[in-house]
Design an enzyme around this catalytic site. Structure first.
Site, PDB file in Angstrom:
ATOM      1  CG  HIS A 125      46.953  46.219  37.552  1.00 54.03           C
ATOM      2  ND1 HIS A 125      47.478  46.673  38.739  1.00 54.03           N
ATOM      3  CD2 HIS A 125      46.473  44.975  37.797  1.00 54.03           C
ATOM      4  CE1 HIS A 125      47.314  45.751  39.672  1.00 54.03           C
ATOM      5  NE2 HIS A 125      46.711  44.704  39.126  1.00 54.03           N
ATOM      6  CG  ASP A 126      49.088  50.012  38.412  1.00 60.31           C
ATOM      7  OD1 ASP A 126      48.901  51.194  38.086  1.00 60.31           O
ATOM      8  OD2 ASP A 126      48.187  49.281  38.885  1.00 60.31           O
ATOM      9  N   GLY A 143      50.584  42.489  38.551  1.00 58.61           N
ATOM     10  CA  GLY A 143      50.517  43.936  38.683  1.00 58.61           C
ATOM     11  C   GLY A 143      51.712  44.528  39.409  1.00 58.61           C
TER      12      GLY A 143
END
Length: 262
Positions: A125-126, A143
């Site tokens: 994520h991200d 992340g």
């Protein structure tokens, strides 16, 4: 909306609301969610799953068992409509996983253009991936990792969350990256350490002898001068006035939050 020129195998599921562009090929046993947009000329080979608020650009190829846009592995995630955005002409090979962002960051996982993500690579994520990057087999990004343009991450390498991998970096296989890697550098080991400038890679990308010399000088200031980073920044900024390639170092320092590899 499905373009009339798209070809979708009858065994695949494309949920109502998905936007499928011209000439897209969705081969057997794929699943495409209702909030997905797939650009013209993109090919899903087979057994590909694309979920969530995901946008895929033009002329990408996703190979079997790739999973894009699904729920991330951050325990704070509570079903928010965060996103994945993928550019153009990327090759996303077998069993690659790309997870949606979180609201704790800017809500998006983004991948640029012309990247090669090899078998079983993981983008959490991200993460923000630039363009013309290579993630080799089993490369794993935690992340919030940033990977700048033209970087290469070797197979079986793990990158700690919030790290930045600079442009034109070569990270050797089986490494553990726990701090930021400045541009142009070869890094290797667990924990990863610098091993000089990525000369061969820079030559392949057309860097002049003068540019290479300036980059070497900046590297020596950073790693061999014994000076503090604050003093080195000033000297590197001076070199960048006449050699713009060195500006990447200075810009990188302004972004670094985890400290650089030593």
């Amino acid at each position: 909306m499905i373009d009339a020129t798209a070809v979708i195998h009858p065994s695949s599921i494309v949920e109502e609301g998905a936007v499928i562009g011209a000439g897209v090929q969705i081969n057997p046993f794929c699943v495409v969610g209702s909030n997905v947009r797939i650009g013209a000329g993109t090919v899903l080979k087979s057994h590909v799953v694309v979920h969530g608020h995901t946008s895929i650009g033009t002329n990408n190829t996703l190979w079997p068992f790739a999973s894009v846009g699904d729920v991330n592995q951050d325990r704070k995630y509570s079903g928010e409509p965060t996103r994945v955005e993928i550019g153009d002409r990327n090759h996303i090979r077998e069993s690659v996983t790309i997870h949606r962002g979180t609201v704790q960051a800017n809500g998006i996982t983004r991948i640029g253009n012309d990247n090669l993500l090899m078998v079983n690579a993981h983008i959490a994520h991200d993460c923000i991936i630039g363009s013309n990057c290579i993630l080799s087999n089993n490369a794993t990004l935690a992340g919030h990792v940033n990977v700048d343009d033209f970087a290469i991450i070797g197979g079986m390498t793990a990158v700690h969350q919030f790290c930045i991998i600079g442009s034109y970096v070569m990270v050797g296989g089986c490494s553990g990256v726990t701090q930021d890697v400045p541009p142009y550098i070869i890094a290797q080991g667990n924990h990863a350490r610098p091993f000089g400038i990525n000369v061969v890679g820079l030559q392949r990308h057309g860097f002049s002898k003068e540019a290479l010399s300036a980059i070497r000088t900046a590297y020596k200031m950073l790693y061999r001068s014994g000076k503090t980073l604050d003093k080195v920044k000033i000297e590197i900024a001076s070199i960048a006035n006449s050699h713009p390639e060195v500006q990447l170092f200075y810009d990188f320092f302004a972004r670094s939050t985890r400290g650089i590899i030593r």
